[in-house]
Design a protein around this motif. Structure first.
Motif, PDB file in Angstrom:
ATOM      1  N   GLU A 121       0.953  -1.135  -0.099  1.00 24.82           N
ATOM      2  CA  GLU A 121       0.090   0.035   0.014  1.00 24.82           C
ATOM      3  C   GLU A 121       0.990   1.178   0.034  1.00 24.82           C
ATOM      4  O   GLU A 121       1.621   1.451   1.330  1.00 24.82           O
ATOM      5  CB  GLU A 121      -0.983  -0.245   1.126  1.00 24.82           C
ATOM      6  N   ARG A 122       0.686   2.452  -1.600  1.00 27.04           N
ATOM      7  CA  ARG A 122       1.697   3.379  -1.013  1.00 27.04           C
ATOM      8  C   ARG A 122       1.135   4.136  -0.714  1.00 27.04           C
ATOM      9  O   ARG A 122       2.495   5.529   0.216  1.00 27.04           O
ATOM     10  CB  ARG A 122       1.784   4.286  -2.172  1.00 27.04           C
ATOM     11  N   PHE A 123       0.522   4.576   0.467  1.00 28.36           N
ATOM     12  CA  PHE A 123      -0.171   5.291   1.253  1.00 28.36           C
ATOM     13  C   PHE A 123       0.258   4.973   3.084  1.00 28.36           C
ATOM     14  O   PHE A 123      -1.020   5.178   3.898  1.00 28.36           O
ATOM     15  CB  PHE A 123      -1.658   6.111   1.292  1.00 28.36           C
ATOM     16  N   SER A 124       0.658   4.166   2.431  1.00 27.86           N
ATOM     17  CA  SER A 124       1.332   3.155   4.091  1.00 27.86           C
ATOM     18  C   SER A 124       0.870   4.081   5.109  1.00 27.86           C
ATOM     19  O   SER A 124       0.716   3.757   6.247  1.00 27.86           O
ATOM     20  CB  SER A 124       2.315   2.348   4.386  1.00 27.86           C
ATOM     21  N   ARG A 125       2.051   5.362   5.007  1.00 23.84           N
ATOM     22  CA  ARG A 125       2.622   5.839   6.389  1.00 23.84           C
ATOM     23  C   ARG A 125       0.580   6.808   6.433  1.00 23.84           C
ATOM     24  O   ARG A 125       1.000   7.035   8.042  1.00 23.84           O
ATOM     25  CB  ARG A 125       3.657   6.576   5.969  1.00 23.84           C
ATOM     26  N   ARG A 126       0.513   7.185   5.723  1.00 23.97           N
ATOM     27  CA  ARG A 126      -0.364   8.125   5.584  1.00 23.97           C
ATOM     28  C   ARG A 126      -1.400   7.107   6.193  1.00 23.97           C
ATOM     29  O   ARG A 126      -2.522   7.922   7.286  1.00 23.97           O
ATOM     30  CB  ARG A 126      -1.021   8.610   3.925  1.00 23.97           C
ATOM     31  N   ILE A 127      -1.606   6.131   5.996  1.00 16.10           N
ATOM     32  CA  ILE A 127      -3.342   5.264   6.528  1.00 16.10           C
ATOM     33  C   ILE A 127      -2.763   5.578   8.025  1.00 16.10           C
ATOM     34  O   ILE A 127      -4.067   5.734   8.955  1.00 16.10           O
ATOM     35  CB  ILE A 127      -3.270   4.144   5.796  1.00 16.10           C
ATOM     36  N   ALA A 128      -1.841   4.547   8.407  1.00 14.10           N
ATOM     37  CA  ALA A 128      -1.148   4.528   9.693  1.00 14.10           C
ATOM     38  C   ALA A 128      -1.479   4.865  10.605  1.00 14.10           C
ATOM     39  O   ALA A 128      -2.152   5.794  11.893  1.00 14.10           O
ATOM     40  CB  ALA A 128       0.403   3.776  10.279  1.00 14.10           C
ATOM     41  N   LYS A 129      -1.276   7.044  10.125  1.00  6.63           N
ATOM     42  CA  LYS A 129      -0.406   8.031  11.525  1.00  6.63           C
ATOM     43  C   LYS A 129      -3.024   8.247  11.422  1.00  6.63           C
ATOM     44  O   LYS A 129      -3.245   8.775  12.415  1.00  6.63           O
ATOM     45  CB  LYS A 129      -0.119   9.149  10.182  1.00  6.63           C
ATOM     46  N   ASP A 134     -13.506   3.166   5.424  1.00 11.05           N
ATOM     47  CA  ASP A 134     -13.991   4.541   5.088  1.00 11.05           C
ATOM     48  C   ASP A 134     -12.937   5.391   5.732  1.00 11.05           C
ATOM     49  O   ASP A 134     -13.024   6.315   4.022  1.00 11.05           O
ATOM     50  CB  ASP A 134     -14.901   5.277   5.889  1.00 11.05           C
ATOM     51  N   LEU A 135     -11.672   5.196   6.268  1.00 13.35           N
ATOM     52  CA  LEU A 135     -11.308   5.829   6.782  1.00 13.35           C
ATOM     53  C   LEU A 135      -9.691   5.661   6.033  1.00 13.35           C
ATOM     54  O   LEU A 135      -8.680   6.601   5.262  1.00 13.35           O
ATOM     55  CB  LEU A 135     -10.422   5.722   7.836  1.00 13.35           C
ATOM     56  N   VAL A 136      -9.640   4.027   5.020  1.00 14.30           N
ATOM     57  CA  VAL A 136      -8.521   4.176   4.148  1.00 14.30           C
ATOM     58  C   VAL A 136      -8.792   4.811   3.436  1.00 14.30           C
ATOM     59  O   VAL A 136      -8.384   5.669   2.380  1.00 14.30           O
ATOM     60  CB  VAL A 136      -8.597   2.862   4.145  1.00 14.30           C
ATOM     61  N   ALA A 137      -9.772   4.721   2.453  1.00 12.89           N
ATOM     62  CA  ALA A 137     -10.496   5.643   1.300  1.00 12.89           C
ATOM     63  C   ALA A 137     -10.093   7.166   1.068  1.00 12.89           C
ATOM     64  O   ALA A 137      -9.924   7.759   0.651  1.00 12.89           O
ATOM     65  CB  ALA A 137     -12.145   5.527   0.964  1.00 12.89           C
ATOM     66  N   ARG A 138     -10.308   7.386   2.411  1.00 11.20           N
ATOM     67  CA  ARG A 138     -10.386   8.731   2.736  1.00 11.20           C
ATOM     68  C   ARG A 138      -8.440   9.315   2.320  1.00 11.20           C
ATOM     69  O   ARG A 138      -7.855  10.064   1.753  1.00 11.20           O
ATOM     70  CB  ARG A 138     -10.766   9.756   3.740  1.00 11.20           C
ATOM     71  N   CYS A 139      -7.696   8.402   2.683  1.00 14.37           N
ATOM     72  CA  CYS A 139      -6.025   8.431   2.650  1.00 14.37           C
ATOM     73  C   CYS A 139      -5.690   8.350   1.461  1.00 14.37           C
ATOM     74  O   CYS A 139      -4.578   8.331   1.208  1.00 14.37           O
ATOM     75  CB  CYS A 139      -5.232   7.218   3.721  1.00 14.37           C
ATOM     76  N   GLY A 145      -5.311   8.194  -2.400  1.00 13.14           N
ATOM     77  CA  GLY A 145      -5.488   9.133  -3.649  1.00 13.14           C
ATOM     78  C   GLY A 145      -5.719   9.145  -4.767  1.00 13.14           C
ATOM     79  O   GLY A 145      -7.655   8.993  -4.795  1.00 13.14           O
ATOM     80  N   ARG A 146      -5.048   8.615  -5.392  1.00 11.01           N
ATOM     81  CA  ARG A 146      -6.326   7.924  -6.371  1.00 11.01           C
ATOM     82  C   ARG A 146      -6.260   6.105  -6.452  1.00 11.01           C
ATOM     83  O   ARG A 146      -6.115   5.208  -6.293  1.00 11.01           O
ATOM     84  CB  ARG A 146      -4.934   8.085  -7.955  1.00 11.01           C
ATOM     85  N   ARG A 147      -7.262   6.163  -7.093  1.00 10.51           N
ATOM     86  CA  ARG A 147      -8.220   4.757  -7.107  1.00 10.51           C
ATOM     87  C   ARG A 147      -7.459   4.024  -8.209  1.00 10.51           C
ATOM     88  O   ARG A 147      -7.095   4.254  -9.093  1.00 10.51           O
ATOM     89  CB  ARG A 147      -9.315   4.573  -6.867  1.00 10.51           C
ATOM     90  N   GLU A 148      -7.268   2.525  -7.790  1.00 13.58           N
ATOM     91  CA  GLU A 148      -6.510   1.500  -9.110  1.00 13.58           C
ATOM     92  C   GLU A 148      -8.139   1.219  -9.793  1.00 13.58           C
ATOM     93  O   GLU A 148      -8.643   0.702  -8.640  1.00 13.58           O
ATOM     94  CB  GLU A 148      -6.134   0.124  -8.142  1.00 13.58           C
ATOM     95  N   PRO A 149      -7.912   1.042 -10.544  1.00 12.90           N
ATOM     96  CA  PRO A 149      -8.916   0.715 -11.371  1.00 12.90           C
ATOM     97  C   PRO A 149      -9.638  -0.288 -11.645  1.00 12.90           C
ATOM     98  O   PRO A 149      -9.011  -1.609 -10.542  1.00 12.90           O
ATOM     99  CB  PRO A 149      -8.621   0.942 -13.140  1.00 12.90           C
ATOM    100  N   GLY A 150     -11.000  -0.646 -10.726  1.00 17.14           N
ATOM    101  CA  GLY A 150     -11.494  -1.681 -10.800  1.00 17.14           C
ATOM    102  C   GLY A 150     -11.258  -2.527  -9.374  1.00 17.14           C
ATOM    103  O   GLY A 150     -11.603  -3.883  -8.851  1.00 17.14           O
ATOM    104  N   LYS A 151     -10.522  -2.040  -8.116  1.00 20.04           N
ATOM    105  CA  LYS A 151      -9.538  -2.450  -7.245  1.00 20.04           C
ATOM    106  C   LYS A 151     -10.661  -1.494  -6.409  1.00 20.04           C
ATOM    107  O   LYS A 151     -10.372   0.144  -6.703  1.00 20.04           O
ATOM    108  CB  LYS A 151      -8.737  -2.190  -7.298  1.00 20.04           C
ATOM    109  N   ASN A 152     -10.993  -2.273  -5.131  1.00 20.99           N
ATOM    110  CA  ASN A 152     -11.653  -0.313  -3.990  1.00 20.99           C
ATOM    111  C   ASN A 152     -10.489   0.069  -3.785  1.00 20.99           C
ATOM    112  O   ASN A 152      -9.218  -1.476  -2.987  1.00 20.99           O
ATOM    113  CB  ASN A 152     -12.489  -1.859  -2.945  1.00 20.99           C
ATOM    114  N   PRO A 153     -10.526   0.743  -2.606  1.00 18.59           N
ATOM    115  CA  PRO A 153      -9.536   1.181  -2.017  1.00 18.59           C
ATOM    116  C   PRO A 153      -8.796   0.871  -0.774  1.00 18.59           C
ATOM    117  O   PRO A 153      -7.496   0.893  -0.390  1.00 18.59           O
ATOM    118  CB  PRO A 153      -9.483   2.680  -2.049  1.00 18.59           C
ATOM    119  N   ALA A 154      -9.629  -0.335  -0.581  1.00 14.00           N
ATOM    120  CA  ALA A 154      -9.406  -0.903   1.186  1.00 14.00           C
ATOM    121  C   ALA A 154      -8.070  -1.764   0.011  1.00 14.00           C
ATOM    122  O   ALA A 154      -8.307  -2.615   1.518  1.00 14.00           O
ATOM    123  CB  ALA A 154     -10.868  -0.778   1.561  1.00 14.00           C
TER     124      ALA A 154
END
Ligand SMILES: C[S@@+](CC[C@H](N)C(=O)[O-])C[C@H]1O[C@@H](n2cnc3c(N)ncnc32)[C@H](O)[C@@H]1O
Length: 317
Positions: A167-175, A194-199, A201-210
């Protein structure tokens, strides 16, 4: 069964379609009077097909760490004298006295979670719907995903998300997790999703952000990679010469562990494919064919098979 009936009435499908069934049976090269272990019973798709090929003198040992899967195994097979059933992590297969005493002609490990585990949202594996954030395969012991998120340090949460979910946004999500839990604990799947979705940024096509965060937490909560390492080592000890090991992986971390294990015991130096095999007598395993993947027809019929990789190896004498 009550739970399954309830889920069925709620429109959930708690069936599991066995993945690469023909390829697994071919890979195991079943002998009718042989002794086999299915270390990941699930809903018994592979086990049923294996049992159908065994004669009265064959033996099938079944394991799963999920009590629901074991209840299903008991209901379906407890009366069959060829079958023995044990609720445990396959990492401990070497501690099952009957296995150690007689050895095995084949072992199947179909890794990861089953469809019933994913589809029964009350188990907390899925970001669809709302449920307690559990994610334990073995609901009788261990810490849940909610426990982990409540106790772990921010750095550890970030490392888990990165290492097991890439997960590229690992630090942001952990914070964000640590900030949120200072106000109130994160106990529900929907809160985390919901928390992860807010952290993210760009969604991967066809993949839930979480998707990546849920996968990472599941692997951590269940110690999945450690179980694979220990299970493979125990399997090598239990197999008789000529016995077959078949492993189906569903993500690259598992498949890498399986591939490296086979390569190591094939006598190749890890990380160096070009290095010559060590002396033949030191080799303990021989790969049987190359890695196999589900056919297009199978993926069309069962989209959950799409990331499967099957590797088979034979124990040398
Ligand atoms: C992909 S499903 C197996 C499906 C099964 N082959 C079938 O056809 O129904 C994976 C199963 O393995 C179990 N499992 C995963 N890791 C395990 C482990 N380390 N020890 C025992 N069971 C495990 C899960 O609880 C789940 O029931």
């Amino acid at each position: 069964m009550e739970r399954e009936r309830g889920a069925a009435m709620a429109g959930l499908q708690l069936r599991h379609i066995p993945v690469m069934l023909d390829e697994v049976l071919e890979g195991l090269a079943l002998q009718s009077c042989g002794r086999y272990l299915d270390g990941t019973f699930g809903r018994g798709g592979h086990a049923r097909a294996m049992l159908a090929r065994l004669s009265d003198s064959g033996r099938l040992f079944l394991m799963d760490r999920d009590p629901t899967a074991i209840a299903e195994a008991q209901a379906s097979f407890a009366a069959d004298p060829r079958v023995a059933i044990r609720h445990d992590n396959f990492a401990t297969m070497g501690e099952w006295p009957e296995l150690a005493e007689g050895g095995l002609d084949g072992i199947l490990l179909d890794l990861g979670v089953s469809s019933p585990q994913l589809d029964d949202t009350s188990r907390g594996f899925s970001f669809m719907g709302d449920a307690p954030l559990d994610m334990r395969m073995d609901t009788s012991r261990g810490e849940s995903a909610a426990d982990f998120l409540a106790m772990a340090e921010e750095r550890e949460i970030a490392d888990v998300l990165w290492q097991f979910g890439e997960e590229r946004f690992s630090r942001r999500i952990a914070k964000a997790i640590v900030e949120r839990r200072a106000e109130q604990p994160i106990t529900r799947t929907s809160e985390l999703a919901d928390l992860v979705a807010r952290c993210v940024g760009r969604r991967e096509p066809g993949k839930n952000p979480a998707t990546r965060s849920f996968q990472a937490l599941r692997i951590r909560v269940n110690g999945e990679l450690d179980a694979v390492d220990r299970g493979l080592a125990a399997a090598l000890d239990l197999l008789k010469p000529g016995g077959r090991l078949a492993v189906i992986s569903f993500h690259s971390l598992e498949d890498r562990a399986v591939k490296q294990f086979i390569r190591k015991h094939e006598g190749r130096v890890q990380g160096n494919r070009r290095a010559p095999p060590v002396e033949a007598k030191a080799a303990l395993l021989a790969p049987v064919g190359k890695a196999r993947f589900p056919s297009d027809a199978e993926v069309a019929a069962n989209p959950r098979s799409r990331s499967a990789v099957l590797r088979v190896a034979e124990k040398l004498g």
